[in-house]
Enzyme design. Structure first.
Site, PDB file in Angstrom:
ATOM      1  N   ASP A 200      -8.345 -13.671  -9.111  1.00  0.00           N
ATOM      2  CA  ASP A 200      -8.226 -12.456  -8.310  1.00  0.00           C
ATOM      3  C   ASP A 200      -6.733 -12.182  -8.109  1.00  0.00           C
ATOM      4  O   ASP A 200      -6.020 -13.004  -7.527  1.00  0.00           O
ATOM      5  CB  ASP A 200      -8.935 -12.655  -6.969  1.00  0.00           C
ATOM      6  N   LYS A 226      -2.853  -1.850  -3.153  1.00  0.00           N
ATOM      7  CA  LYS A 226      -1.796  -2.655  -2.549  1.00  0.00           C
ATOM      8  C   LYS A 226      -0.482  -2.372  -3.288  1.00  0.00           C
ATOM      9  O   LYS A 226       0.121  -1.321  -3.100  1.00  0.00           O
ATOM     10  CB  LYS A 226      -2.184  -4.130  -2.585  1.00  0.00           C
TER      11      LYS A 226
END
Lengths: 448, 448
Positions: A200, A226
């Site tokens: 991830d 992000k």
């Protein structure tokens, strides 16, 4: 050691070749934004691009824009651009769905491959302090498929890679501690133990160098909102090593992943390669905003791209740590993020040790530095939460992570050295004044 | 029978209380949009609302907007508004993810419940002409769970509900024929046979009356970008009858479906009720556009809401059928959509029977009217495709569906009776002139 001065910080900004890139962002005045690791800020170009998608492509082009505006091709086109930041090849990534959903796809695929190559292995191994949604998805999948999720501490991972493990599932940079795993070493350990490695990249894609092919990783997923600055709830992404890409159906086998979606045949035939990781119709407005976010990263390429971004990121986080020690060294804070560059993401996390702890900020102890999830170890969670709120009220936006973490993300595209100075000065004032104890900074629901 | 005149159509528009609602949409000049069943058009208010979400909420509010702008609550708030159009209660619907993904969630849940209540039943029953992504998702889930997908023709459904069937999975209004199932009767038949009923409302939510509770349906999903005018790739929705809501984990068990997502605990605990159907972070820009789309439907409430919309929809489709018979009765087209109002959605589909077929548009034969998927029954698929392209070039936007369907959607919010007249007149001219045989209208990839 000579004290670091504001003048020093300003000098570093003046010498920073990445400095002009901050003008690509529409940051609110008076805000120092240290939360780009939760939601990247708005690129200046995004508003006009989204408006064009709404008013021209949707409003005027209507249904024809699926072809004429290239909407249908966007997951692959955006995916190719993401691939360049994670050490993957063109045609190997699609931007789609959410990080959690993409994890379900790849973890399911990994378990299918393991069932073929290493039958009998029924354990998914992960880190207890992994981001919870990863653990939840793994739990649900294990429950569905009769597998077991085994959780250990980070330092216990190599020993836990025994003959039962089918898949090692890890987040590259820990959301709460900022600690970064050695992807190549852990992938190698997994392979040597006969397991597959799923990564991830939520807190590393666009933030630190990622080399999926070099590391021989098997699967990866990550986040668009992000460090890619793609906007709230931007599409996530998914990568599969080409050696695995066509060995299985992923379970969310919708029409966008069909070999010929507009033939409307009743039999599912998976598209070749990464295309089979698509499922349903993708959110176009969110996808065009994500493409604008990638523009901001690509603007760094003439200045060195990820190499330059990483160097500045480390300089910013080094400076933050040094300034916290210099300005707030006796305030009861502890450094949670590793000092070792090789183990540090692009964020710095501090835990609050309570008003009577007077020790300086200290380096990460050899083990157990991250407080267990959901167990405020020292009863000072409320303090960490309130300090973050008091900082936000002063225009320094970081975030709190349970149980007692003050988290600060450093994005070299739009943050400078003077910003770091000012942020630490505000933190010092919050601590000196004790204003964080005021009722308005008390806890309400915290949200990312 | 007296011929219908343009004057008649204009008179009906003048007397139509819903007529002013078309001003809520930013339709391009010169276009008659008969494809709102594929992608609803842009509401005028959407551009400003999306711009505010981008510039103010994201740009200025940054991470704080998850709380301050209510982003985090949007799936439930938007879901409550959708519930009102499908006969569901407040708190029973969330807007999230895609239709295909939501189908995976509910079909998985239905199979779990069936395994508890009726162990041994391992068949998912559906219609062969169901929208393919529904069949693909069911195939993948059956493959994963060792179940069987049984496909039959619509009229064979009641007889196929035998003791092996765990779940009846149907789309309420067929995407290609416009035929509408009797939801209450089929749900009752499923229940009497010991099976659960899962309904896909993609072509009915916002288009026809839907009464999930009255029908005692078990699960439903649907689409945000068709009759809800939510924009390209708008979030879909999912509903579960409260009697089932807390009986299982849905497999995509991400943090947004956790009982306490910001406690960051490692153990998954599903949220109560429909909340557990959320998974990952939702696309905010797409969600605010969907909310604007719902505004346009809600603007019909003072004029009678769905009752008035349905009456006008049937009047529009009746008029279209009558005008096609009047203007193009000998052109080799056949009516695929049922004439019976109780069996008709909000669209009219014609199949092209070839240049030598000179019979009139005729009513739907008692069975087998829908050409089998992927099998052009009469070799005139190219004609249907080219006719749709020629119409689009004249500003009448419908769409083609394989193998030989011309599909026209009628949305009473923004279409008038004169629009129907003009659309049929253009169709007549395309057929009379034979211009659809020109090379530029030949096939390339068709996309919804």
């Amino acid at each position: 050691m000579t004290a670091i001065s504001l003048h020093d910080c300003r000098s570093r900004d003046a010498a920073d070749p990445l400095r002009p890139l901050r003008d690509l962002f529409a940051l609110p005045p008076g805000v120092i934004y240290l939360d780009g690791n939760s939601l990247g800020p708005l690129p200046r170009a995004t508003a006009a691009r989204v408006a064009r998608a709404v008013e021209q492509e949707w409003g005027q082009g209507l249904i024809r824009s699926w072809n004429d505006a290239g909407w249908f091709e966007m997951p692959g086109r955006v995916g190719d651009r993401i691939a360049a930041w994670i050490g993957a090849g063109a045609g190997e990534v699609v931007a789609t769905d959410t990080t959690s959903i993409n994890l379900y796809k790849v973890l399911s695929a990994a378990l299918q491959i393991a069932a073929q190559d290493a039958p009998g292995r029924r354990v998914v191994l992960s880190e207890r302090s992994n981001f919870p949604t990863d653990l939840y998805i793994a739990q649900a999948l294990c429950r569905q498929q009769g597998c077991t999720l085994r959780l250990v501490e980070a330092q216990e991972l190599p020993a836990a890679l025994d003959g039962e493990v089918a898949v090692l599932m890890l987040t590259h940079v820990n959301y709460r501690s900022g600690a970064m795993h050695d992807m190549a070493a852990l992938t190698r350990a997994a392979h040597e133990a006969g397991a597959l490695a799923v990564w991830d990249l939520a807190h590393s894609a666009g933030a630190v160098p990622v080399h999926l092919h070099d590391a021989q990783a098997d699967f990866a997923i990550g986040c668009g909102y992000k460090y890619f600055n793609g906007g709230p709830g931007a599409p996530a992404f998914v990568w599969v090593h080409p050696r695995h890409a066509e060995r299985f159906w992923q379970p969310l086998a919708g029409w966008w992943g069909h070999d010929a979606p507009f033939a409307f045949t009743p039999e599912y035939v998976p598209a070749p390669g990464i295309g089979r990781y698509l499922c349903g119709t993708q959110p176009v407005l969110a996808m065009v905003a994500l493409a604008c976010g990638l523009d901001t990263l690509e603007a760094s390429l003439p200045h060195g791209g990820m190499r330059a971004l990483r160097a500045k990121s480390l300089a910013l986080t080094d400076l933050f740590i040094a300034l916290v020690e210099q300005r707030c060294g006796d305030a009861g804070l502890r450094l949670v993020t590793p000092r070792d560059h090789a183990q540090r993401g692009s964020q710095v996390c501090l835990s609050y040790q309570g008003p009577h702890a007077r020790h300086c900020v200290s380096s990460l102890p050899p083990e157990g530095a991250v407080p267990a999830l959901g167990q405020p170890g020292d009863g000072h969670a409320e303090g960490a939460y309130a300090m973050v709120q008091a900082l936000i009220a002063r225009g320094v936006v970081g975030d709190y992570r349970a149980p007692d973490i003050l988290r600060f993300g450093f994005t070299p595209l739009y943050l400078g050295f003077e910003d770091v100075w000012k942020a630490v000065e505000q933190l010092g004032q919050v601590l000196d004044s004790g204003e964080w104890r005021r009722p308005e900074f008390g806890r309400r629901q915290a949200v990312t």
